[in-house]
Enzyme design. Structure first.
Site, mmCIF file in Angstrom:
data_model
loop_
_atom_site.group_PDB
_atom_site.id
_atom_site.type_symbol
_atom_site.label_atom_id
_atom_site.label_comp_id
_atom_site.label_asym_id
_atom_site.label_seq_id
_atom_site.Cartn_x
_atom_site.Cartn_y
_atom_site.Cartn_z
ATOM 1 N N SER A 134 29.867 27.687 31.378
ATOM 2 C CA SER A 134 30.577 26.788 30.466
ATOM 3 C C SER A 134 32.023 26.711 30.917
ATOM 4 O O SER A 134 32.582 27.712 31.393
ATOM 5 C CB SER A 134 30.513 27.334 29.038
ATOM 6 O OG SER A 134 31.515 26.721 28.233
ATOM 7 N N TYR A 147 31.005 34.198 23.030
ATOM 8 C CA TYR A 147 30.350 33.210 23.905
ATOM 9 C C TYR A 147 31.086 33.081 25.242
ATOM 10 O O TYR A 147 30.461 33.132 26.311
ATOM 11 C CB TYR A 147 30.318 31.866 23.176
ATOM 12 C CG TYR A 147 29.817 30.700 23.983
ATOM 13 C CD1 TYR A 147 28.464 30.485 24.168
ATOM 14 C CD2 TYR A 147 30.711 29.791 24.549
ATOM 15 C CE1 TYR A 147 28.005 29.396 24.896
ATOM 16 C CE2 TYR A 147 30.265 28.702 25.281
ATOM 17 C CZ TYR A 147 28.917 28.511 25.452
ATOM 18 O OH TYR A 147 28.463 27.438 26.166
HETATM 19 C C1 4PL Z 1 35.053 22.640 25.835
HETATM 20 O O1 4PL Z 1 30.224 25.332 26.140
HETATM 21 O O2 4PL Z 1 32.722 23.847 26.943
HETATM 22 C C2 4PL Z 1 33.015 23.544 22.895
HETATM 23 C C3 4PL Z 1 30.750 24.740 22.826
HETATM 24 N N1 4PL Z 1 34.009 23.068 23.686
HETATM 25 O O3 4PL Z 1 29.988 25.248 23.924
HETATM 26 C C4 4PL Z 1 30.636 24.985 25.061
HETATM 27 C C5 4PL Z 1 33.931 23.177 25.017
HETATM 28 C C6 4PL Z 1 31.928 24.148 23.446
HETATM 29 C C7 4PL Z 1 32.840 23.762 25.621
HETATM 30 C C8 4PL Z 1 31.845 24.271 24.775
#
Ligand code: 4PL
Length: 241
Positions: A134, A147
């Site tokens: 992510s 997370y």
């Molecule tokens: C920029 O991977 O990459 C919210 C929620 N905002 O899960 C993510 C951003 C989220 C993200 C993610």
């Protein structure tokens, strides 16, 4: 080449379902796995795939599903580690119980599936593993420290293991999406993140699961044979480094 076989975890919805569809469109036989059997069954039916109930945090289930795939489909070429929890919890409210739960799925799940898949791929001298990270690990996004920490683990694990499994003809890479308009995001406080993130992107719209899937399919393909241990950020230009 004979039909490739892939396992996609967390494929009942969102990014995982889009990845399953993309791989199927590329001619891959896809095993759609999830804790949500009903959703996974619908996705598998749509793409002519196979469905398996799977909680990746349980090493016995991970081993069993990989063994069943090899027995029933004859091989395992591709593993996409997509299953994950995406909590939205300010640090002030974060507990050790939640931290452990997030790591059990996002961290131990990654280990359990990769461990089982590498053993299945070794004898064939071929494999492709793609892990979903992510861009929160790059951006340090607030309200999900557990997370973000697991996504750091995804990147570190990918880099470390790459050097140890290249000898088996296996590559392993990570894809880091930004915020994506998926079921998981909208069921949490992350849904409000678009107002903040979209203006930082190069493209003025919300990312969708289908924006992420082609990058995963590329890394899972023959074309990525010389790429391993890498992190590919797929976030519409939100983060650039
Ligand atoms: C920029 O991977 O990459 C919210 C929620 N905002 O899960 C993510 C951003 C989220 C993200 C993610």
């Amino acid at each position: 080449m004979t039909e490739r076989v892939a396992i996609v975890t967390g494929a009942a919805q969102g990014i995982g379902a889009a990845i399953a569809k993309e791989l199927a469109a590329d001619g891959v036989k896809v095993v759609v796995t999830d804790v949500n059997l009903e959703g996974a069954t619908a996705v598998a039916a749509e793409i002519g795939g196979v469905v398996k109930l799977l909680d990746v945090s349980d090493p016995a289930q991970a081993d069993a599903v990989v063994a069943e795939v090899v027995t029933e489909l004859g091989r395992l070429d591709i593993l996409v580690n997509n299953a994950g929890l995406v909590p939205y919890t300010p640090f002030d409210d974060l507990t050790i119980e939640q931290w452990r739960r997030t790591f059990a799925v996002n961290g131990e799940g990654l280990f359990n599936m990769t461990k089982a898949a590498v053993e299945a791929m070794k004898p064939t001298g071929y494999g492709r593993i793609v892990n979903i990270a992510s861009n929160t690990f790059v951006a340090g996004t607030p309200n999900c420290a557990d997370y973000v920490a697991t996504k750091g683990a995804v990147v570190g694990f990918t880099r470390a293991v790459a050097g140890e499994i290249g000898r088996y003809g296996i590559n392993i890479n990570a894809v880091a999406p930004g915020i994506i308009a998926s079921e998981g995001v909208f069921t949490t406080g992350h849904g409000d993140g678009f107002d903040y993130v979209v203006p930082m992107q190069a493209f003025d719209r919300r990312g969708v699961p289908a924006d992420v899937a082609p990058a995963v399919a590329f890394l899972a393909s023959e074309k990525a044979a010389w790429i391993t241990g890498q992190l590919l950020v797929v976030d519409g230009g939100h983060t650039r480094n």
